[in-house]
Design an enzyme around this catalytic site. Structure first.
Site, PDB file in Angstrom:
ATOM      1  CE1 TYR A  34       1.038  -0.139   4.426  1.00  0.00           C
ATOM      2  CE2 TYR A  34       0.034   2.026   4.271  1.00  0.00           C
ATOM      3  CZ  TYR A  34       0.823   1.120   4.951  1.00  0.00           C
ATOM      4  OH  TYR A  34       1.399   1.480   6.132  1.00  0.00           O
ATOM      5  NE  ARG A  53       6.934   3.848   0.519  1.00  0.00           N
ATOM      6  CZ  ARG A  53       6.715   4.766   1.452  1.00  0.00           C
ATOM      7  NH1 ARG A  53       7.669   5.078   2.311  1.00  0.00           N
ATOM      8  NH2 ARG A  53       5.552   5.383   1.541  1.00  0.00           N
ATOM      9  NE  ARG A 102      -5.910 -19.486   5.090  1.00  0.00           N
ATOM     10  CZ  ARG A 102      -4.916 -20.210   5.585  1.00  0.00           C
ATOM     11  NH1 ARG A 102      -4.848 -21.512   5.360  1.00  0.00           N
ATOM     12  NH2 ARG A 102      -3.980 -19.639   6.314  1.00  0.00           N
ATOM     13  CG  HIS A 104       0.367 -20.886   3.529  1.00  0.00           C
ATOM     14  ND1 HIS A 104      -0.728 -21.557   4.004  1.00  0.00           N
ATOM     15  CD2 HIS A 104       0.849 -20.175   4.563  1.00  0.00           C
ATOM     16  CE1 HIS A 104      -0.900 -21.266   5.279  1.00  0.00           C
ATOM     17  NE2 HIS A 104       0.041 -20.423   5.646  1.00  0.00           N
ATOM     18  CE  LYS A 151       3.174   3.227   3.080  1.00  0.00           C
ATOM     19  NZ  LYS A 151       3.317   3.437   4.514  1.00  0.00           N
ATOM     20  CD  GLU A 184       9.764   1.927  10.626  1.00  0.00           C
ATOM     21  OE1 GLU A 184       9.677   2.887   9.849  1.00  0.00           O
ATOM     22  OE2 GLU A 184       9.453   0.773  10.297  1.00  0.00           O
TER      23      GLU A 184
END
Ligand code: PDD
Length: 288
Positions: A34, A53, A102, A104, A151, A184
């Protein structure tokens, strides 16, 4: 919050019509990337850097970038035009898409899910000690994963760290690794000032390469008299700093005046912050 038009998979829609499958791997596995990109009066700050990014993140996750740079640029522009508000952030999320089972493992034939919307953000932060938001923060050992440079939409660690700060009556949580080095904060990068030197941890797997961090470092190096260092910062250095700042796209440069209920220096907003935020306010529009 402004959400009159959102974007989902090539269509601009009212939010209620933006529906995704519960089998989406973003929902099941948190498998997505995102971005949050600020705009003031229709002008984006750092849009190209945010897209860089985003593209890097997609590559790291082996998700094919669904659009050209131009298409991303026009999508962001159109979303801001179609929503009311002087100051809007565009949120973009790309997940691997949904499959019938579903599992992995994934196949490369999935179609990425692309979702974007805008939300109102406060007017651009001012370089004014009386009008800025001073932060008080908690601290915690950084318990997130070892790929914090990506991110990712998998933000459980960040959410838990952020909420820890809120539960203690603070507005952020500053994180330290097991060597007691600053990484951070849960949703921001961190800078300290000591003896008029501005210091921030180097880019590695422990921190997000913040766009605000990047722009601020470049502006400080080009336009300020201060010495700037990217290097490891110990817990003690943070506690004994003259100033501590948080940076993010919506905060820009935010002063921290207390850590764990103890004042940073005299507990006042610092003069180096004032210079840094005013230079940022002045030069950020060079980063479109
Ligand atoms: N957060 N570090 C983390 C963990 C972040 O989540 C963010 C941004 C930053 C600052 O990055 P930038 O300067 O590019 O905004 C650093 C965004 C705004 C969010 O998750 O809402």
């Amino acid at each position: 919050m402004n959400m009159s038009t959102v974007f989902l998979n090539n269509a601009f829609l009212p939010p209620k019509q933006a529906l995704i499958s519960p089998m989406d791997r973003g929902f099941l596995f948190g498998e997505g990337i995102y971005e949050v990109i600020p705009s003031y009066q229709g002008t984006f700050i750092g849009l190209q850097l945010h897209l860089n990014r985003l593209f890097n993140g997609l590559k790291a996750l082996d998700i094919q970038n669904p659009y050209s740079r131009d298409k991303w640029l026009s999508l962001c522009q159109q979303l801001v035009e179609q929503n009311d508000g002087d100051n809007l952030a565009v949120y973009i999320q790309v997940t691997r898409g949904s499959s019938t089972i579903r599992h992995h493992g994934y196949n490369n034939d999935l179609t990425a899910t692309i979702y974007a919307f805008t939300f109102s953000i406060p007017t651009a932060p001012l370089a004014d000690k009386r009008q800025t938001n001073a932060y008080t923060v908690s601290t915690h050992q950084d318990l997130r994963w070892q790929r914090c440079n990506i991110k990712s939409t998998s933000l459980l660690g960040n959410v838990m760290h952020f909420q820890h700060g809120i539960d203690e009556g603070n507005k952020e949580t500053i994180l330290f690794n097991s060597n007691q080095e600053l990484t951070e904060a849960s949703s921001s990068n961190v800078f300290i000032v000591k003896d008029r030197t501005i210091i921030t941890p180097p880019l590695d797997h422990q921190i997000l390469p913040g766009v605000t961090r990047y722009i601020l470092l470049e502006i400080l190096n080009k336009y300020s008299q201060y010495k700037v260092e990217e290097r490891k910062v110990s817990h003690q250095e943070v506690i004994r700093a003259d100033e501590v700042w948080l940076t993010s796209s919506t905060k820009e440069v935010a002063p921290v005046i207390a850590i764990e209920n103890k004042p940073v220096a005299l507990g006042e907003i610092g003069d180096v912050w004032l210079t840094a935020q005013s230079l940022f306010s002045q030069y950020k529009y060079l980063y479109l």
